[in-house]
Structures are given as C-alpha cells and as structure tokens.
Design a protein around this motif. Structure first.
Motif, PDB file in Angstrom:
ATOM      1  N   VAL A 145      -5.005  -8.697   9.517  1.00 35.05           N
ATOM      2  CA  VAL A 145      -4.576  -7.717   8.765  1.00 35.05           C
ATOM      3  C   VAL A 145      -3.280  -8.247   7.883  1.00 35.05           C
ATOM      4  O   VAL A 145      -3.307  -7.734   6.767  1.00 35.05           O
ATOM      5  CB  VAL A 145      -3.780  -6.648   9.763  1.00 35.05           C
ATOM      6  CG1 VAL A 145      -2.801  -5.626   9.256  1.00 35.05           C
ATOM      7  CG2 VAL A 145      -4.832  -5.884  10.300  1.00 35.05           C
ATOM      8  N   GLY A 146      -2.813  -9.229   8.205  1.00 35.79           N
ATOM      9  CA  GLY A 146      -1.732  -9.910   7.231  1.00 35.79           C
ATOM     10  C   GLY A 146      -2.297 -10.474   6.207  1.00 35.79           C
ATOM     11  O   GLY A 146      -2.011 -10.399   5.066  1.00 35.79           O
ATOM     12  N   ILE A 160       8.839  -5.931   2.895  1.00 37.46           N
ATOM     13  CA  ILE A 160       8.051  -6.029   1.902  1.00 37.46           C
ATOM     14  C   ILE A 160       8.558  -6.173   0.458  1.00 37.46           C
ATOM     15  O   ILE A 160       8.360  -7.154  -0.378  1.00 37.46           O
ATOM     16  CB  ILE A 160       6.871  -5.269   1.867  1.00 37.46           C
ATOM     17  CG1 ILE A 160       6.007  -5.577   3.447  1.00 37.46           C
ATOM     18  CG2 ILE A 160       5.927  -5.672   0.757  1.00 37.46           C
ATOM     19  CD1 ILE A 160       4.850  -4.524   3.692  1.00 37.46           C
ATOM     20  N   VAL A 161       9.569  -5.173   0.165  1.00 34.79           N
ATOM     21  CA  VAL A 161       9.924  -4.780  -1.241  1.00 34.79           C
ATOM     22  C   VAL A 161      10.985  -5.932  -1.487  1.00 34.79           C
ATOM     23  O   VAL A 161      11.192  -6.634  -2.220  1.00 34.79           O
ATOM     24  CB  VAL A 161      10.317  -3.489  -1.563  1.00 34.79           C
ATOM     25  CG1 VAL A 161      11.277  -3.477  -2.612  1.00 34.79           C
ATOM     26  CG2 VAL A 161       9.352  -2.529  -1.492  1.00 34.79           C
ATOM     27  N   GLY A 162      12.002  -6.294  -0.528  1.00 38.32           N
ATOM     28  CA  GLY A 162      13.084  -6.870  -0.533  1.00 38.32           C
ATOM     29  C   GLY A 162      12.751  -8.450  -0.328  1.00 38.32           C
ATOM     30  O   GLY A 162      12.556  -9.194  -1.087  1.00 38.32           O
ATOM     31  N   CYS A 201       5.492  -9.919  11.925  1.00 40.83           N
ATOM     32  CA  CYS A 201       4.425 -10.875  12.056  1.00 40.83           C
ATOM     33  C   CYS A 201       3.773 -10.727  10.537  1.00 40.83           C
ATOM     34  O   CYS A 201       3.236 -11.622   9.902  1.00 40.83           O
ATOM     35  CB  CYS A 201       3.598 -10.742  13.107  1.00 40.83           C
ATOM     36  SG  CYS A 201       4.317 -11.513  14.665  1.00 40.83           S
ATOM     37  N   LEU A 202       3.455  -9.381  10.511  1.00 39.79           N
ATOM     38  CA  LEU A 202       2.688  -9.097   9.085  1.00 39.79           C
ATOM     39  C   LEU A 202       3.300  -9.576   7.956  1.00 39.79           C
ATOM     40  O   LEU A 202       2.808 -10.091   7.031  1.00 39.79           O
ATOM     41  CB  LEU A 202       2.200  -7.501   9.100  1.00 39.79           C
ATOM     42  CG  LEU A 202       1.181  -7.102  10.136  1.00 39.79           C
ATOM     43  CD1 LEU A 202       1.085  -5.590   9.976  1.00 39.79           C
ATOM     44  CD2 LEU A 202      -0.047  -7.905   9.979  1.00 39.79           C
ATOM     45  N   CYS A 203       4.771  -9.251   7.527  1.00 38.38           N
ATOM     46  CA  CYS A 203       5.453  -9.737   6.749  1.00 38.38           C
ATOM     47  C   CYS A 203       5.455 -11.431   6.724  1.00 38.38           C
ATOM     48  O   CYS A 203       5.499 -11.738   5.344  1.00 38.38           O
ATOM     49  CB  CYS A 203       6.905  -9.254   6.823  1.00 38.38           C
ATOM     50  SG  CYS A 203       6.965  -7.434   6.657  1.00 38.38           S
TER      51      CYS A 203
END
Length: 186
Positions: free
Chosen positions: A31-32, A64-66, A179-181
């Motif tokens: 998924v990441g 995600i944005v920052g 973890c995804l980030c």
C-alpha cells in the motif's frame, strides 16, 4: 479500581495487538508503494472516516501535505472530514451516508487513492465513498479491524487490524498511517 493494574492490562493488550500486526507488513508495504506510485503519476491521496477515524484521516493527510520525517515539497492529500459546510449541506440534502461519497464524486480521479478508515469496516458513509471511488476507477484502501466488514470485498487492499477493540484498532491505524508516510517519503 487499581489504576496501575488497569494500565498494565491495557499496555499488555496494546503490545500483543502490535505483535499481531507483523503478518500485515507485506500488505502495508504494498500500500505504501501504491501511495508513492499515485503521487508520482500526478494523483492525490484522499482520506475519510468518522470520529477518531476522522481525526486519524486528518493526521495522516497532514503528514503527507506537510512532512513526516523528511524535508520535501508538500504532497497532495485531502482529508474529506474537515469542511463543515460540505459535510452539513450534503448531510442535510442527501443524508449522512453521502457526506464522503459526494466529495469523492467531485474530487477523486482514476489516478487517485482513497483511504477509508472504519474500525468495523461497515460505516455506511465510508462504504459509499469507497464504492464511488471504485466507480471512478481510483485505487481504494481500507483501514479496518475485526472481520474487516464490507470493506473486504470493496477495497483494492483492506488492511484489517486483528482486534475487535476500537482503541487498539485506532492505535494500530495511526501506526500504519505513519508507516505509509515513511514509505511514501522514501
């Protein structure tokens, strides 16, 4: 009530649940990579959920944005839980079950990823959002718990936390989100 014993019990349950996450690591990694591919092809990550899952959606979108750990340019992500005017007008005009689906209809494109957080896997408004994203051709990801609910058959990938305790599921969801980030930033 002996608070120390209570805390020890909660801690033990937390640790046991986190140890039970290891079989999910390959899916979390996949998924990441999907999120990274989404951003690289010009897509964005949308997230939705209710209550604590709404807060987790906002937290993950903010990372995600920052940024998470790495200095980098901002990446496109939207938590569909934040615009009270949209939430209340759609809820009033169409019903609460459509508060996320209507936003997905307006904002989601085939190159995007929608992440739906629901501890049961059955939250009607998250399910409808996933269904709408599927109709658009976007990639759909579930972060759920328990049996995974309806999200099992609707999502491209449904990461089902092996617990039926809401607090443990939400603790795992934010860990998975981090973890995804991390993978996204790599």
């Amino acid at each position: 009530m002996n608070h120390i014993e209570y805390l020890k019990g909660e801690h033990a349950a937390h640790v046991a649940m986190f140890q039970a996450l290891e079989p999910l690591f390959p899916m979390i990694s996949d998924v990441g990579n999907l999120l990274r591919d989404c951003i690289q092809r010009g897509g964005k990550v949308l997230l939705c959920g209710n209550g604590g899952s709404a807060a987790d959606s906002q937290h993950i979108a903010a990372e995600i944005v920052g940024r998470f750990k790495k200095e980098r340019k901002g990446l496109p992500s939207i938590a569909l839980t934040t615009d009270t005017s949209i939430l209340t007008s759609v809820g009033n005009d169409y019903g609460y079950d459509y508060i996320f689906a209507r936003q997905v209809e307006a904002l989601c494109r085939p190159e995007d990823v929608l992440i739906g957080l629901t501890t049961s896997g059955n939250s009607a408004n998250v399910v409808r959002a996933i269904e709408t994203a599927n109709e658009i051709g976007a990639t759909t990801i579930g972060l759920t718990g328990g049996s995974g609910g309806k999200m099992n058959t609707l999502c491209t990938h449904n990461i089902v936390v092996p617990s039926s305790v809401t607090a443990r599921i939400q603790e795992a969801h934010i860990f998975i989100g981090h973890c995804l980030c991390e993978i996204l930033e790599s």
